[in-house]
Design an enzyme around this catalytic site. Structure first.
Site, PDB file in Angstrom:
ATOM      1  N   MET A  79       0.807  -1.212   0.000  1.00 32.94           N
ATOM      2  CA  MET A  79       0.000   0.000   0.000  1.00 32.94           C
ATOM      3  C   MET A  79       0.849   1.275   0.000  1.00 32.94           C
ATOM      4  O   MET A  79       2.057   1.234   0.175  1.00 32.94           O
ATOM      5  CB  MET A  79      -0.927  -0.002   1.223  1.00 32.94           C
ATOM      6  CG  MET A  79      -1.928  -1.155   1.238  1.00 32.94           C
ATOM      7  SD  MET A  79      -2.975  -1.164   2.702  1.00 32.94           S
ATOM      8  CE  MET A  79      -3.979   0.313   2.419  1.00 32.94           C
ATOM      9  N   HIS A  80       0.167   2.404  -0.211  1.00 37.52           N
ATOM     10  CA  HIS A  80       0.684   3.759   0.012  1.00 37.52           C
ATOM     11  C   HIS A  80       1.661   4.285  -1.049  1.00 37.52           C
ATOM     12  O   HIS A  80       1.942   5.478  -1.079  1.00 37.52           O
ATOM     13  CB  HIS A  80       1.379   3.883   1.377  1.00 37.52           C
ATOM     14  CG  HIS A  80       0.618   3.324   2.531  1.00 37.52           C
ATOM     15  ND1 HIS A  80      -0.658   3.732   2.848  1.00 37.52           N
ATOM     16  CD2 HIS A  80       0.966   2.386   3.456  1.00 37.52           C
ATOM     17  CE1 HIS A  80      -1.073   3.071   3.920  1.00 37.52           C
ATOM     18  NE2 HIS A  80      -0.105   2.250   4.299  1.00 37.52           N
ATOM     19  N   ASP A 236      -2.596  -5.065   0.656  1.00 36.06           N
ATOM     20  CA  ASP A 236      -2.041  -6.346   1.065  1.00 36.06           C
ATOM     21  C   ASP A 236      -2.674  -6.960   2.313  1.00 36.06           C
ATOM     22  O   ASP A 236      -2.990  -8.161   2.335  1.00 36.06           O
ATOM     23  CB  ASP A 236      -0.519  -6.255   1.229  1.00 36.06           C
ATOM     24  CG  ASP A 236      -0.063  -5.054   2.051  1.00 36.06           C
ATOM     25  OD1 ASP A 236      -0.901  -4.368   2.663  1.00 36.06           O
ATOM     26  OD2 ASP A 236       1.156  -4.800   2.072  1.00 36.06           O
TER      27      ASP A 236
END
Length: 494
Positions: A79-80, A236
């Site tokens: 992520m991110h 995830d």
């Protein structure tokens, strides 16, 4: 047949499953991370494409006939990450990853608005999130910022390659800081803080909804018989939850991996930004989840083993022998597991690890015990932060490399004073989760409620009554070490 693709930081994992969710084939291709400066972590998005193609080719090689009959694909990803592309669809610069800490100053600036940012985003601004990274680009790479046509999360750039379309799912998009988590939509107010608007964002869908079709070029390249649907997928941890079957609010799981995670679904939007708890959408409609994250878990164990010259298995034996004597536990040193800073509950990227109460009699077994106990206390910190706003979970499952140690699970069970269970979980958990999400797009699957299967418990661990009292006392002392460390400047400053 259904394919699950999991884009991890260290590699891409793929699985091919059938209608009964039996895993027919698996593949893996490694990735590397570039660190051009201290605190900078980046990846070349083109390497994700290459690794994915290697994996798909391997699945085809293993089960050619079944692979060709694939109906749908699901994608999970770390992520991110800020993947920025121009109006020609070309990558402008390497993706800035989740564990990149360069944008810590931008976090404070992001929240310094005339409205309550946290109330909309559901989260405290952290350097790992996507928005502060873009705000860093505005100040430090203005020419690159001006070229931005779309900002995509890692798995959504991979989707763009697969389909030519711009989509993201609710769970992954929750980690950008640009989303209204309760309303499950982009927030114009939050985007404006980064000088962006809705046009810079992909369209939002639920994780089990259709989000494009595999391009005709790739359909032909890999010899698929059908028009293959690509679903929204998941970030995830939400993907891992779907792979485990953790989608109801009475369930939760602890992940003892490189980082440490406590995850529990909720049926309503809840948040606890005071303790840096992550409040995200889950990957199925009308579900959310709370998540605590400690940045250094099992890698603290790797670190102490490298210093003491022990294999992890030998260190765990040392720890077990050492702690069999309660007097040793009373006199053991303490360890703060903040080797890479910390998220929940401190949100301090500058915190660092430290030992306390060392004596001339302290040996490597004592230090190894302190490290394992310190990691477990960190997990307990996250558990308490979530429990302060949500107490509906009963079942706690444990996954990740640390779940292989019965001693560690007994210790953690005693610290949490809760029963813990391990299940028959595949190492391809996140890939399985998004393969399950892909099944929702298949009209031939009539009973959608049976797709996310119930967890099969392998073994359970219960608290040890003789250890609970001493561990409670040690936790109270350990809990005071971080604020004392911070006030004494035992952390890096910028």
């Amino acid at each position: 047949m259904y394919i699950g693709i999991d884009l991890g930081t260290s590699g891409v994992k793929t699985i091919l499953i059938d209608y009964n969710q039996d895993i027919l084939a698996t593949a893996h291709s490694a990735l590397t991370v570039q660190s051009p400066q201290d605190g900078f972590n980046e990846q070349d998005p083109h390497s994700w494409i290459k690794a994915t193609e290697i994996c798909l080719a391997e699945l085809k090689k293993q089960k050619s006939k079944e692979f060709s009959n694939t109906t749908s694909i699901g994608i999970s990803g770390h992520m991110h990450g800020a993947t920025i592309i121009d109006d020609q669809g070309k990558v402008i610069r390497p993706c800035i990853l989740w564990n990149d800490t360069r944008a810590f100053k931008e976090c404070e600036e992001f929240e310094n608005q005339d409205f309550d940012v946290r109330n909309i985003s559901g989260n405290i601004a952290m350097p790992g999130f996507t928005a502060p990274k873009i705000n860093w680009l505005i100040k430090n790479e203005s020419e690159n910022f001006k070229k931005i046509s779309k900002v995509l999360l890692p798995k959504d750039y991979l989707r763009y390659y697969l389909t030519g379309e711009f989509f993201s799912d609710m769970s992954d998009a929750s980690g950008t800081l640009w989303m209204d988590i309760m309303k499950r939509q982009w927030s114009e107010q939050l985007l404006a803080i980064s000088k962006l608007n809705i046009n810079h964002m992909p369209k939002l869908v639920e994780g089990n909804q259709e989000a494009g079709m595999l391009s005709s070029k790739l359909k032909e390249k890999f010899n698929f018989n059908k028009n293959v649907i690509v679903v929204g997928g998941a970030g995830d941890n939400a993907a891992s939850a779907a792979g485990l079957g953790v989608i109801e609010e009475n369930q939760s799981f602890i992940s003892l991996g490189t980082s440490g995670v406590f995850f529990t679904p909720t049926s309503n939007f809840l948040m606890n930004t005071k303790d840096a708890v992550h409040s995200f959408c889950h990957c199925l409609p009308n579900k959310w989840h709370l998540m605590s994250v400690m940045l250094s878990a099992s890698n603290c164990l790797d670190w102490i083993c490298s210093l003491t010259g022990n294999k992890i298995s030998d260190a765990l034996k040392n720890i077990e022998n050492y702690s069999s004597n309660l007097e040793n536990i009373f006199n053991a040193p303490y360890f703060l597991p903040y080797l890479s800073g910390e998220r929940t509950p401190h949100n301090d990227p500058h915190a660092r690890g430290s030992f306390h109460y060392l004596k001339t009699t302290t040996d490597k077994s004592a230090m190894q015990y302190a490290v394992l106990e310190g990691i477990s206390f960190g997990i307990f910190d996250g558990f308490n932060s979530i429990q302060s706003v949500n107490q509906k979970f009963d079942d706690i499952f444990v996954v990740g490399g640390g779940s292989k140690s019965s001693y560690w699970l007994n210790l953690l069970s005693s610290i949490l004073n809760r029963k813990l269970s391990i299940c028959e979980q595949s190492e391809f958990g996140a890939a399985l989760g998004v393969a399950r999400l892909a099944m929702f797009a298949d009209k031939q699957v009539e009973d959608k409620n049976s797709i996310i299967k119930k967890i099969n418990i392998k073994k359970s661990f219960i608290p040890s009554e003789k250890n609970i009292s001493s561990l409670e006392k040690r936790y109270l002392i350990w809990k005071e070490l971080y604020p004392n460390n911070k006030s004494n400047n035992f952390h890096i400053s910028h």
